[in-house]
Design a protein around this motif. Sequence first.
Motif, PDB file in Angstrom:
ATOM      1  N   VAL A 191       0.823  -1.213   0.000  1.00 15.00           N
ATOM      2  CA  VAL A 191       0.000   0.000   0.000  1.00 15.00           C
ATOM      3  C   VAL A 191       0.859   1.265   0.000  1.00 15.00           C
ATOM      4  CG1 VAL A 191      -1.687   1.354   1.308  1.00 15.00           C
ATOM      5  CG2 VAL A 191      -1.959  -1.128   1.105  1.00 15.00           C
ATOM      6  N   VAL A 192       1.767   1.344   0.965  1.00 22.11           N
ATOM      7  CA  VAL A 192       2.569   2.569   1.123  1.00 22.11           C
ATOM      8  C   VAL A 192       3.713   2.610   0.118  1.00 22.11           C
ATOM      9  CG1 VAL A 192       3.971   3.933   2.714  1.00 22.11           C
ATOM     10  CG2 VAL A 192       1.988   2.668   3.572  1.00 22.11           C
ATOM     11  N   GLY A 193       4.397   1.487  -0.054  1.00 21.40           N
ATOM     12  CA  GLY A 193       5.556   1.467  -0.935  1.00 21.40           C
ATOM     13  C   GLY A 193       5.201   1.355  -2.402  1.00 21.40           C
ATOM     14  N   THR A 194       4.614   0.195  -2.774  1.00 21.15           N
ATOM     15  CA  THR A 194       4.362  -0.080  -4.185  1.00 21.15           C
ATOM     16  C   THR A 194       3.344   0.859  -4.805  1.00 21.15           C
ATOM     17  OG1 THR A 194       4.773  -2.419  -3.693  1.00 21.15           O
ATOM     18  CG2 THR A 194       3.786  -1.912  -5.811  1.00 21.15           C
ATOM     19  N   THR A 195       2.320   1.259  -4.035  1.00 25.85           N
ATOM     20  CA  THR A 195       1.241   2.048  -4.611  1.00 25.85           C
ATOM     21  C   THR A 195       1.428   3.550  -4.436  1.00 25.85           C
ATOM     22  OG1 THR A 195      -0.205   0.209  -3.983  1.00 25.85           O
ATOM     23  CG2 THR A 195      -1.271   2.200  -4.771  1.00 25.85           C
ATOM     24  N   PHE A 196       1.940   3.983  -3.289  1.00 27.29           N
ATOM     25  CA  PHE A 196       2.017   5.416  -2.991  1.00 27.29           C
ATOM     26  C   PHE A 196       3.405   6.000  -3.251  1.00 27.29           C
ATOM     27  CE2 PHE A 196       2.685   8.860   0.182  1.00 27.29           C
ATOM     28  CZ  PHE A 196       1.728   9.751  -0.280  1.00 27.29           C
ATOM     29  N   CYS A 197       4.420   5.431  -2.607  1.00 25.67           N
ATOM     30  CA  CYS A 197       5.768   6.001  -2.712  1.00 25.67           C
ATOM     31  C   CYS A 197       6.330   5.938  -4.128  1.00 25.67           C
ATOM     32  CB  CYS A 197       6.714   5.285  -1.751  1.00 25.67           C
ATOM     33  SG  CYS A 197       6.402   5.650  -0.007  1.00 25.67           S
ATOM     34  N   THR A 198       6.089   4.829  -4.822  1.00 25.00           N
ATOM     35  CA  THR A 198       6.653   4.711  -6.166  1.00 25.00           C
ATOM     36  C   THR A 198       6.126   5.813  -7.083  1.00 25.00           C
ATOM     37  OG1 THR A 198       4.916   3.115  -6.709  1.00 25.00           O
ATOM     38  CG2 THR A 198       7.057   2.224  -6.083  1.00 25.00           C
ATOM     39  N   TYR A 199       4.855   6.162  -6.927  1.00 25.50           N
ATOM     40  CA  TYR A 199       4.310   7.227  -7.766  1.00 25.50           C
ATOM     41  C   TYR A 199       4.992   8.557  -7.448  1.00 25.50           C
ATOM     42  CZ  TYR A 199       1.054  10.096 -10.359  1.00 25.50           C
ATOM     43  OH  TYR A 199       0.527  10.992 -11.250  1.00 25.50           O
ATOM     44  N   LEU A 200       5.170   8.856  -6.167  1.00 24.73           N
ATOM     45  CA  LEU A 200       5.826  10.101  -5.786  1.00 24.73           C
ATOM     46  C   LEU A 200       7.284  10.120  -6.240  1.00 24.73           C
ATOM     47  CD1 LEU A 200       4.418  10.691  -2.183  1.00 24.73           C
ATOM     48  CD2 LEU A 200       3.597  11.610  -4.353  1.00 24.73           C
ATOM     49  N   PHE A 201       7.968   8.980  -6.103  1.00 22.64           N
ATOM     50  CA  PHE A 201       9.363   8.893  -6.547  1.00 22.64           C
ATOM     51  C   PHE A 201       9.471   9.171  -8.045  1.00 22.64           C
ATOM     52  CE2 PHE A 201      10.794   5.745  -2.982  1.00 22.64           C
ATOM     53  CZ  PHE A 201      10.732   6.786  -2.078  1.00 22.64           C
ATOM     54  N   ASN A 202       8.571   8.568  -8.820  1.00 26.30           N
ATOM     55  CA  ASN A 202       8.625   8.744 -10.274  1.00 26.30           C
ATOM     56  C   ASN A 202       8.285  10.172 -10.688  1.00 26.30           C
ATOM     57  OD1 ASN A 202       9.458   6.176 -11.128  1.00 26.30           O
ATOM     58  ND2 ASN A 202       7.403   5.360 -10.991  1.00 26.30           N
TER      59      ASN A 202
END
Length: 300
Positions: A225-236
């Motif tokens: 939830v936090v890593g794959t779905t949320f953080c990856t989008y912000l990182f990209n």
Amino acid sequence: MSKRTLAILAAIGATTIYALNHTIAKSVMPDHVQPFAFIIFRVAGAALLFWIVSIFGPKEKIEKRDYLRLLVCAVLGMGINMLVFFKGLSLSTPINSSVLVTTTPIIVLILSAILIKERISQRKIFGIAIGLIGALGLILFGSEIRQDAPNIPLGNFFILMNSVFYGSYLITVKPLLAKYHPFTFMKWLFTLGIILCLPFGYREFTEIDFANLPIDAVWSILFVVVGTTFCTYLFNIFALTQLKASTLSAFVYIQPLIGILYATAVGKDNLTILKILAACLVLLGVYLASRKASPNLSGS
């Protein structure tokens, strides 16, 4: 540390999270959480997080003329795409999944040619053919006897379909991403995702034994939830402020390497000659299909 260096680290971080996700998400299914129930966690958790961060973004409203496109994006990117991927991952293996998802650039190229009449060079056609041969090899000949992977060929097919629907989403979403702030767009997209996925995942969600859910399963769910779905989008998103889109897309080649190494290191999957050959074909195909032509070959 320069912003460009931070952007590269962000891109590597996003790719690494995606790569680890194949094994981490798989470890929870189906013993603790069924695939469609996992999607409820994912869309609901991400929607909550994006609504929170949207407080720090601009105050925007989605225009009425964009409602239909937003709904189509939600169906492709938050509905069918996620459902078939997690169902496929529950039936297949982490290595197969990490290899097959890299076909997305090939799928986008094919769909671009069909939907928006984008011209495809002979080199790209050759790359598409090689990549699809590798993917089809896993689907048609990737059968193994594994308790945690009850139907690998069908699972591989679902994972490939995930690339088709996600590729369609990428083409459809482009005008909206150019028009709205990411926080505004994503909070509504994931909110629609809850509505779309709830009918499929409600029964499986109610079957979860929350009282006896192991702590490692809880951490795995939080990672997705936090890593794959949320953080990856912000990182990209941050990476795109400093890097070209073509540069960022090149990081797709790292994902299967990290995914394979992690899956084998923790004993969740094993390498076979077929998987190695298929991975090589898919990566070669993606490279040929996505590589920009040099100036003197631009007319090919």
